[in-house]
Design a protein around this motif. Structure first.
Motif, PDB file in Angstrom:
ATOM      1  N   GLN A   1       0.822  -1.215   0.000  1.00 41.76           N
ATOM      2  CA  GLN A   1       0.000   0.000   0.000  1.00 41.76           C
ATOM      3  C   GLN A   1       0.855   1.265   0.000  1.00 41.76           C
ATOM      4  N   ALA A   2       2.015   1.204   0.696  1.00 39.13           N
ATOM      5  CA  ALA A   2       2.884   2.380   0.758  1.00 39.13           C
ATOM      6  C   ALA A   2       3.566   2.644  -0.578  1.00 39.13           C
ATOM      7  N   LEU A   3       3.798   1.596  -1.352  1.00 44.57           N
ATOM      8  CA  LEU A   3       4.517   1.760  -2.615  1.00 44.57           C
ATOM      9  C   LEU A   3       3.622   2.205  -3.762  1.00 44.57           C
ATOM     10  N   VAL A   4       2.370   1.741  -3.759  1.00 41.03           N
ATOM     11  CA  VAL A   4       1.468   2.077  -4.867  1.00 41.03           C
ATOM     12  C   VAL A   4       1.289   3.592  -4.950  1.00 41.03           C
ATOM     13  N   GLY A   5       1.475   4.134  -6.153  1.00 43.20           N
ATOM     14  CA  GLY A   5       1.359   5.573  -6.375  1.00 43.20           C
ATOM     15  C   GLY A   5       2.676   6.303  -6.253  1.00 43.20           C
ATOM     16  N   SER A   6       3.728   5.609  -5.785  1.00 47.72           N
ATOM     17  CA  SER A   6       5.036   6.247  -5.621  1.00 47.72           C
ATOM     18  C   SER A   6       5.852   6.095  -6.895  1.00 47.72           C
ATOM     19  N   LEU A   7       6.803   7.002  -7.067  1.00 51.46           N
ATOM     20  CA  LEU A   7       7.724   6.899  -8.185  1.00 51.46           C
ATOM     21  C   LEU A   7       8.706   5.757  -7.917  1.00 51.46           C
ATOM     22  N   ALA A   8       9.058   5.042  -8.950  1.00 47.16           N
ATOM     23  CA  ALA A   8      10.035   3.962  -8.793  1.00 47.16           C
ATOM     24  C   ALA A   8      11.354   4.507  -8.270  1.00 47.16           C
ATOM     25  N   SER A   9      11.724   5.710  -8.694  1.00 48.57           N
ATOM     26  CA  SER A   9      12.993   6.303  -8.263  1.00 48.57           C
ATOM     27  C   SER A   9      12.988   6.709  -6.797  1.00 48.57           C
ATOM     28  N   GLN A  10      11.791   6.769  -6.171  1.00 52.03           N
ATOM     29  CA  GLN A  10      11.730   7.144  -4.757  1.00 52.03           C
ATOM     30  C   GLN A  10      12.307   6.040  -3.876  1.00 52.03           C
ATOM     31  N   TYR A  11      11.992   4.781  -4.218  1.00 52.12           N
ATOM     32  CA  TYR A  11      12.459   3.661  -3.399  1.00 52.12           C
ATOM     33  C   TYR A  11      13.633   2.921  -4.026  1.00 52.12           C
ATOM     34  N   PHE A  12      13.761   3.044  -5.348  1.00 46.66           N
ATOM     35  CA  PHE A  12      14.888   2.409  -6.039  1.00 46.66           C
ATOM     36  C   PHE A  12      15.697   3.522  -6.688  1.00 46.66           C
ATOM     37  N   THR A  13      16.363   4.291  -5.836  1.00 47.32           N
ATOM     38  CA  THR A  13      16.976   5.543  -6.285  1.00 47.32           C
ATOM     39  C   THR A  13      18.107   5.331  -7.291  1.00 47.32           C
ATOM     40  N   SER A  14      18.678   4.152  -7.297  1.00 43.82           N
ATOM     41  CA  SER A  14      19.830   3.921  -8.185  1.00 43.82           C
ATOM     42  C   SER A  14      19.461   3.171  -9.456  1.00 43.82           C
ATOM     43  N   TYR A  15      18.169   2.928  -9.681  1.00 43.98           N
ATOM     44  CA  TYR A  15      17.828   2.042 -10.788  1.00 43.98           C
ATOM     45  C   TYR A  15      18.133   2.660 -12.156  1.00 43.98           C
ATOM     46  N   LYS A  16      18.280   3.976 -12.210  1.00 44.99           N
ATOM     47  CA  LYS A  16      18.690   4.598 -13.476  1.00 44.99           C
ATOM     48  C   LYS A  16      20.189   4.402 -13.708  1.00 44.99           C
ATOM     49  N   GLU A  17      20.995   4.615 -12.648  1.00 44.65           N
ATOM     50  CA  GLU A  17      22.449   4.520 -12.799  1.00 44.65           C
ATOM     51  C   GLU A  17      22.899   3.095 -13.089  1.00 44.65           C
ATOM     52  N   ILE A  18      22.210   2.103 -12.540  1.00 40.80           N
ATOM     53  CA  ILE A  18      22.701   0.726 -12.702  1.00 40.80           C
ATOM     54  C   ILE A  18      22.112   0.039 -13.930  1.00 40.80           C
ATOM     55  N   GLY A  19      21.285   0.763 -14.721  1.00 38.21           N
ATOM     56  CA  GLY A  19      20.862   0.251 -16.019  1.00 38.21           C
ATOM     57  C   GLY A  19      19.466  -0.345 -16.085  1.00 38.21           C
ATOM     58  N   LEU A  20      18.767  -0.502 -14.974  1.00 40.18           N
ATOM     59  CA  LEU A  20      17.428  -1.104 -15.020  1.00 40.18           C
ATOM     60  C   LEU A  20      16.417  -0.175 -15.697  1.00 40.18           C
ATOM     61  N   PHE A  21      16.500   1.132 -15.427  1.00 40.54           N
ATOM     62  CA  PHE A  21      15.557   2.083 -16.020  1.00 40.54           C
ATOM     63  C   PHE A  21      15.598   1.989 -17.542  1.00 40.54           C
ATOM     64  N   GLU A  22      16.787   1.916 -18.106  1.00 34.42           N
ATOM     65  CA  GLU A  22      16.921   1.880 -19.560  1.00 34.42           C
ATOM     66  C   GLU A  22      16.276   0.629 -20.138  1.00 34.42           C
ATOM     67  N   ARG A  23      16.386  -0.502 -19.455  1.00 34.39           N
ATOM     68  CA  ARG A  23      15.749  -1.730 -19.931  1.00 34.39           C
ATOM     69  C   ARG A  23      14.225  -1.592 -19.879  1.00 34.39           C
ATOM     70  N   TYR A  24      13.689  -1.033 -18.790  1.00 30.02           N
ATOM     71  CA  TYR A  24      12.237  -0.873 -18.673  1.00 30.02           C
ATOM     72  C   TYR A  24      11.726   0.126 -19.707  1.00 30.02           C
ATOM     73  N   ARG A  25      12.510   1.168 -19.963  1.00 26.93           N
ATOM     74  CA  ARG A  25      12.106   2.162 -20.964  1.00 26.93           C
ATOM     75  C   ARG A  25      12.001   1.514 -22.339  1.00 26.93           C
TER      76      ARG A  25
END
Length: 641
Positions: free
Chosen positions: A191-215
């Motif tokens: 419930q706490a995660l729904v509605g939140s930005l992925a970068s709020q809880y997974f702050t490094s997911y852009k730097e480590i390459g996951l964001f680019e794969r999801y994009r």
């Protein structure tokens, strides 16, 4: 219809038709709709506050909810039908809408006043109150709960994310659905995660390459599956990730195989570690595999791996040893018993450790050998203990010599003590005869010398008896039995009854425990402590002695006693005597040590030495606490088991 007329004051036919039309429209809505007018406190306070709401208009769904006709609802206060509306916090939402003029839209779980349901509430300010529209979403919520329960039961982590675009480019993702397995990674609830930005809880997911794969999945509509080591944001896990496009969003599943990966890495590390240990260890190490005959019986072993230390010990090159049978290189190992130990480890799967002399096949010395099962063979660790064995034999020889000398010394002390008693008795006896027969002839001076001679002989006898007692404590130890200390102290008090009565000594004794020990020695312990407490009294003072008992605390014991991990009792003998300077706390337990002259207090200086030896014989310790003129306290620590 009449209710609508009360709100709208128009009386002409056209206005009536409008009212009827509006009432029909809101009655036709499946939502519950009502207009509520605010009731302010009376008399007005400062600042004013809303205390209730009055229903002024509603649709049929509202009347059905409270099971009353319109005429019994309109004009009535909200708290009449919903008395818990304030306690559960819903009233505050309504008051804020009126007071701030800002609409509110939210979900609410109404669980009071006989209702239990979820509602989607829309409150809009209007005139002196607000329009309230709420939709029953209980069934949808139940479906959502069931769906959430299903995905929460999944062992893999599941999350759905919706792309956020700026000028057509995806800049982040918002979490629209997540299960508990995924929420656990960041220590949150779904419930706490729904509605939140992925970068709020997974702050490094852009730097480590996951964001680019999801994009890429979101933009190109392709499915991607890959293994990934997530080592950021407080997470350290190996996961098998599959990202799939889903109605403009991205469905992601994570299968955590961290334990498997770590096991693989651990095996690799262990293999490397084994190679490093074998190469660098000063101990001689070998890995061997058994050789079986046709009947399945182990007949020999083959070296599968050895280290440089073993090669040096046996004077055999490593390349010659590996792949060669043990019997071929060391034929004596069967006759010497090593083969039987090795075979037993393979057959039982239990490790074995033994010491063995080996003087054959170019090897000379004593060895401490540890054999352990290893996969389909055994691993053997040889430690050369030849020097240690030689030192041990020398030590055992010295101990035997010391025990013999000690025994002779004790026997000498015992015999000497008895042999010395006879001449002293004769000295005293002849002194008595001289005094009785020739006392008047030698005069007062001669009699005084004879009295001094008798006193010296008496002191010598006392000293010999005390030495004999000390010798017995040192050399004679009976088997320990449970000893009731209360009974021991009572026996000692009986023996000292004359001294106690003569000195008017007051003695208080607590209930004392039973401890394992030598009853005779423990009796000597308390007798010496009590005799000292009675003897070393301040002039004009009545002796007062207290004997107490309590469990000892670990930090009171010496490190040596703490390692025994036994419960100890602290026995205190406290007096109000002359005391002594604390700097002498160790000296007083030494043999023949006296802090006072013989003319002040009689004694040989052996009593406390006996106490110390008795306590040490019982795996205990004794301490003294005192100050001049303040009395003394002797604390004896004895194990209770």
């Amino acid at each position: 219809m009449d209710n609508a007329l009360r709100l709208f004051s128009e009386t002409n036919t056209e206005a009536q038709q409008v009212v009827d039309l509006l009432q029909g429209m809101i009655d036709a809505s499946p939502n519950l709709i009502t207009y509520c007018e605010a009731v302010w406190d009376e008399p007005p306070g400062y600042p004013r506050r809303i205390v209730d709401f009055i229903y002024r208009l509603g649709n049929q769904a509202v009347y059905d909810l409270v099971s009353l006709p319109a005429e019994q609802v309109l004009g009535e206060r909200m708290t009449r039908f919903f008395p818990s509306v304030k306690e559960i916090g819903l009233f505050d939402h309504y008051a804020q809408v009126v007071e701030t003029g800002q609409a509110q839209h939210f979900e609410f779980h109404y669980q009071a006043d006989g209702y239990d349901g979820w509602f989607l509430i829309n409150a809009v300010p209007m005139m002196a109150g607000f329009v309230l529209s709420f939709t029953d979403i209980t069934e949808q919520k139940r479906k959502d709960v069931r769906l959430q329960a299903v995905i929460d039961q999944a062992h893999m982590a599941i999350v759905i994310i919706r792309p956020i675009r700026e000028q057509g480019r995806i800049t982040d993702f918002v979490i629209t659905l997540v299960n508990q397995a995924q929420a656990n990674y960041v220590g949150q609830t779904p419930q706490a995660l729904v509605g939140s930005l992925a970068s709020q809880y997974f702050t490094s997911y852009k730097e480590i390459g996951l964001f680019e794969r999801y994009r890429r999945v979101a933009d190109e509509g392709v499915t991607e599956r890959f293994e990934f080591h997530y080592d950021a944001d407080g997470i350290n896990a190996w996961v098998d990730i599959q990202a799939t496009p889903l109605d403009g969003e991205v469905l992601i599943t994570f299968s955590d195989f961290t334990d498997v990966k770590r096991a693989q890495l651990q095996l690799q590390q262990q293999a490397q570690l084994l190679e490093d240990v074998l190469a660098a260890s000063p101990a001689s190490i070998a890995l061997m595999k058994p050789v079986y005959d046709e009947s399945g019986t182990i007949t020999d072993f083959v070296f599968s791996q050895v280290n440089q230390a073993l090669s040096h010990l046996t004077s055999q090159p490593i390349e010659k040893m590996v792949g060669t049978s043990v019997e071929q290189l060391f034929p004596y190992y069967k006759e010497g018993g090593l083969f039987d130990h090795y075979r037993a480890v393979v057959e039982t799967g239990q490790p074995d450790r033994f010491e063995v002399p080996y003087y054959a096949d170019g090897v000379k010395g004593w060895f401490d050998i540890l054999v352990g099962p290893q996969a389909d063979g055994i691993v053997i660790n040889f430690v050369d203990i030849t020097l240690l064995k030689q030192l041990q034999q020398q030590l055992e020889s010295k101990v035997a010599e010391l025990n013999s000398a000690n025994e002779n010394l004790q026997q000498f002390a015992y015999v000497a003590s008895h042999d010395l008693q006879e001449p002293l008795r004769k000295v005293q006896s002849f002194s008595d005869v001289l005094l009785s027969r020739y006392g008047p002839l030698v005069g007062d001076s001669g009699q005084d010398m004879m009295h001094r001679m008798q006193a010296a002989a008496a002191r010598m006898q006392t000293l010999i008896r005390d030495l004999l007692a000390y010798s017995r404590v040192t050399s004679n130890r009976e088997l320990f039995v449970p000893v009731a200390l209360s009974e021991v102290v009572n026996d000692v008090l009986t023996d000292l009854d004359f001294s106690i009565q003569e000195s008017h000594t007051v003695i208080d004794v607590d209930e004392l425990p039973t401890v394992p020990g030598d009853q005779r020695q423990l009796r000597q312990l308390f007798q010496n402590l009590l005799v000292n407490a009675i003897k070393f009294v301040r002039p004009g003072e009545t002796p007062h002695i207290k004997i107490t008992s309590r469990p000892a605390q670990p930090d009171e014991l010496t490190p040596a006693l703490q390692t025994k991990q036994k419960p100890y009792v602290a026995l205190a003998v406290e007096d109000n005597g002359i005391g002594f300077d604390q700097e002498f706390q160790d000296r007083i337990f030494q043999l023949f040590e006296r802090l006072h002259s013989r003319s002040q207090y009689q004694g040989t200086g052996i009593g406390l030495a006996i106490c110390k030896r008795v306590v040490e014989n019982h795996d205990g310790q004794i301490r003294a606490h005192s100050a001049p003129g303040q009395g003394a306290t002797f604390v004896v620590y004895l194990p209770t088991v």
